[in-house]
Design a protein around this motif. Structure first.
Motif, PDB file in Angstrom:
ATOM      1  N   ALA A 109      -2.404  43.169  -3.830  1.00 56.85           N
ATOM      2  CA  ALA A 109      -3.020  42.086  -4.593  1.00 56.85           C
ATOM      3  C   ALA A 109      -2.594  42.105  -6.055  1.00 56.85           C
ATOM      4  CB  ALA A 109      -4.544  42.156  -4.491  1.00 56.85           C
ATOM      5  N   SER A 110      -2.177  43.257  -6.555  1.00 56.50           N
ATOM      6  CA  SER A 110      -1.777  43.333  -7.960  1.00 56.50           C
ATOM      7  C   SER A 110      -0.477  42.575  -8.234  1.00 56.50           C
ATOM      8  CB  SER A 110      -1.628  44.786  -8.398  1.00 56.50           C
ATOM      9  OG  SER A 110      -0.513  45.397  -7.776  1.00 56.50           O
ATOM     10  N   THR A 111       0.248  42.196  -7.180  1.00 57.28           N
ATOM     11  CA  THR A 111       1.485  41.431  -7.359  1.00 57.28           C
ATOM     12  C   THR A 111       1.214  39.932  -7.448  1.00 57.28           C
ATOM     13  OG1 THR A 111       1.876  41.181  -4.959  1.00 57.28           O
ATOM     14  CG2 THR A 111       2.748  43.165  -6.032  1.00 57.28           C
ATOM     15  N   LEU A 112      -0.026  39.523  -7.207  1.00 57.88           N
ATOM     16  CA  LEU A 112      -0.372  38.102  -7.232  1.00 57.88           C
ATOM     17  C   LEU A 112      -0.616  37.632  -8.662  1.00 57.88           C
ATOM     18  CD1 LEU A 112      -2.864  38.098  -4.214  1.00 57.88           C
ATOM     19  CD2 LEU A 112      -0.499  37.284  -4.193  1.00 57.88           C
ATOM     20  N   LYS A 113      -0.444  36.338  -8.861  1.00 58.83           N
ATOM     21  CA  LYS A 113      -0.669  35.739 -10.174  1.00 58.83           C
ATOM     22  C   LYS A 113      -1.558  34.509 -10.030  1.00 58.83           C
ATOM     23  CE  LYS A 113       3.895  37.188 -11.841  1.00 58.83           C
ATOM     24  NZ  LYS A 113       5.214  36.722 -12.362  1.00 58.83           N
ATOM     25  N   GLY A 114      -2.404  34.279 -11.039  1.00 58.40           N
ATOM     26  CA  GLY A 114      -3.222  33.071 -11.052  1.00 58.40           C
ATOM     27  C   GLY A 114      -4.050  32.919  -9.794  1.00 58.40           C
ATOM     28  N   ASP A 115      -3.899  31.756  -9.134  1.00 64.25           N
ATOM     29  CA  ASP A 115      -4.667  31.506  -7.921  1.00 64.25           C
ATOM     30  C   ASP A 115      -3.870  31.801  -6.661  1.00 64.25           C
ATOM     31  OD1 ASP A 115      -2.873  29.441  -8.048  1.00 64.25           O
ATOM     32  OD2 ASP A 115      -4.352  27.837  -7.869  1.00 64.25           O
ATOM     33  N   GLU A 116      -2.780  32.561  -6.780  1.00 61.94           N
ATOM     34  CA  GLU A 116      -2.038  32.989  -5.589  1.00 61.94           C
ATOM     35  C   GLU A 116      -2.936  33.859  -4.718  1.00 61.94           C
ATOM     36  OE1 GLU A 116       2.501  33.222  -7.420  1.00 61.94           O
ATOM     37  OE2 GLU A 116       1.352  35.065  -7.091  1.00 61.94           O
ATOM     38  N   VAL A 117      -2.652  33.877  -3.424  1.00 65.67           N
ATOM     39  CA  VAL A 117      -3.534  34.600  -2.520  1.00 65.67           C
ATOM     40  C   VAL A 117      -2.783  35.002  -1.261  1.00 65.67           C
ATOM     41  CG1 VAL A 117      -4.367  32.589  -1.215  1.00 65.67           C
ATOM     42  CG2 VAL A 117      -5.905  34.525  -1.595  1.00 65.67           C
ATOM     43  N   PHE A 118      -3.209  36.097  -0.654  1.00 62.23           N
ATOM     44  CA  PHE A 118      -2.785  36.433   0.701  1.00 62.23           C
ATOM     45  C   PHE A 118      -3.853  35.907   1.647  1.00 62.23           C
ATOM     46  CE2 PHE A 118      -0.830  40.234  -1.530  1.00 62.23           C
ATOM     47  CZ  PHE A 118       0.474  39.786  -1.407  1.00 62.23           C
ATOM     48  N   GLY A 119      -3.436  35.358   2.764  1.00 64.44           N
ATOM     49  CA  GLY A 119      -4.383  34.870   3.757  1.00 64.44           C
ATOM     50  C   GLY A 119      -3.698  34.763   5.097  1.00 64.44           C
ATOM     51  N   TYR A 120      -4.417  34.247   6.081  1.00 68.94           N
ATOM     52  CA  TYR A 120      -3.767  34.085   7.387  1.00 68.94           C
ATOM     53  C   TYR A 120      -3.511  32.609   7.683  1.00 68.94           C
ATOM     54  CZ  TYR A 120      -8.493  33.339   9.516  1.00 68.94           C
ATOM     55  OH  TYR A 120      -9.752  32.900   9.849  1.00 68.94           O
ATOM     56  N   PRO A 121      -2.396  32.323   8.361  1.00 71.84           N
ATOM     57  CA  PRO A 121      -2.055  30.937   8.668  1.00 71.84           C
ATOM     58  C   PRO A 121      -2.839  30.423   9.870  1.00 71.84           C
ATOM     59  CG  PRO A 121      -0.351  32.394   9.506  1.00 71.84           C
ATOM     60  CD  PRO A 121      -1.340  33.267   8.772  1.00 71.84           C
ATOM     61  N   VAL A 122      -3.300  29.191   9.776  1.00 71.46           N
ATOM     62  CA  VAL A 122      -3.999  28.525  10.876  1.00 71.46           C
ATOM     63  C   VAL A 122      -3.187  27.301  11.301  1.00 71.46           C
ATOM     64  CG1 VAL A 122      -6.046  27.203  11.524  1.00 71.46           C
ATOM     65  CG2 VAL A 122      -6.294  29.328  10.235  1.00 71.46           C
ATOM     66  N   ASP A 123      -2.864  27.237  12.578  1.00 70.83           N
ATOM     67  CA  ASP A 123      -2.122  26.104  13.135  1.00 70.83           C
ATOM     68  C   ASP A 123      -2.864  25.432  14.282  1.00 70.83           C
ATOM     69  OD1 ASP A 123       0.266  26.278  11.487  1.00 70.83           O
ATOM     70  OD2 ASP A 123       0.741  28.102  12.600  1.00 70.83           O
ATOM     71  N   ALA A 124      -3.971  26.033  14.732  1.00 73.34           N
ATOM     72  CA  ALA A 124      -4.725  25.464  15.849  1.00 73.34           C
ATOM     73  C   ALA A 124      -6.150  25.098  15.451  1.00 73.34           C
ATOM     74  CB  ALA A 124      -4.750  26.448  17.023  1.00 73.34           C
ATOM     75  N   GLY A 125      -6.430  25.063  14.141  1.00 71.66           N
ATOM     76  CA  GLY A 125      -7.739  24.650  13.664  1.00 71.66           C
ATOM     77  C   GLY A 125      -8.846  25.656  13.879  1.00 71.66           C
TER      78      GLY A 125
END
Length: 223
Positions: A109-125
């Motif tokens: 997380a320390s490599t993120l800037k501003g509102d950048e984020v790690f998350g998981y992708p959703v393709d099936a809702g």
């Protein structure tokens, strides 16, 4: 001589304005038109949690880096504007003192800037919480489907129906306590972050996935 300024530490509140949800009273939640729906207990025999789109994520998707004590833990949904705004897996009572982004191995997380984020992708809702062992069971059941079948239509649809298709506690193998908490993912597909809510000792009180329906912990459409 001017010393170089250290980079500002990434702040989870920049990625989600809804971490204050857990400071609200029941009356404040009602005023904001946010409802809480308990959907059941999740079995976590290894304490290694996978958060993902359960229909498009394969068995190679890793568990979150932080591991919790094995057990069964309640899952609830925060709903607003007719949508699932956040999913909450609760480990112990109390209000979080600080927040930490839920990451996968290799993410920092320390490599993120501003509102950048790690998350998981959703393709099936859909989003979900499950133990890594449950992912293996679900993947095995999916592999046994006929060529003209799919997991949602032929397995999950009848389980979702009694809950207006909003959520289900799914058991991949009948008679096995391992289950998967599945729920709508806000407005649909996207990338959604999860956050650990920690107490003063740094122990996790809860895991929350924010589906981007709310802003500033307020569910009202007109503010």
């Amino acid at each position: 001589m001017t010393m170089p300024t250290a980079p500002a530490e990434w702040n989870p509140a920049q990625a989600s304005s809804n971490l204050g949800l857990f400071d609200l009273s029941e009356a404040q939640m009602a005023e904001r038109e946010i409802t809480v729906t308990a959907i059941g207990e999740l079995d976590l025999p290894t304490g290694e949690i996978i958060a993902c789109d359960p229909l498009t994520t394969g068995i190679d998707w890793p568990a979150l880096s932080r591991k919790i004590k094995p057990g069964r833990y309640p899952v609830s949904l925060l709903e607003a504007q007719g949508r699932v705004a956040a999913a909450v897996l609760r480990f112990r009572p109390g209000k979080p003192i600080r927040w930490e982004l839920a990451t996968l191995p290799g993410q920092d997380a320390s490599t993120l800037k501003g509102d950048e984020v790690f998350g998981y992708p959703v393709d099936a809702g859909l989003g979900s919480f499950m133990d890594k062992m449950a992912m293996a069971l679900m993947s095995d059941r999916r592999d046994k489907l006929e060529a003209d079948q799919n997991y949602y239509d032929d397995v999950l649809a009848t389980e979702f129906a009694p809950n207006q298709d909003r959520f289900v506690m799914h058991y991949p193998v009948a008679g096995n306590p391992l289950n998967v908490a599945m729920f709508w993912s806000g407005w649909g597909d996207g990338i959604y972050p999860s956050f650990w809510g920690l107490n003063a000792a740094g122990e996790p009180l809860l895991l929350m996935t924010d589906f981007g329906v709310l802003e500033n912990a307020d569910g009202r459409e007109s503010q």
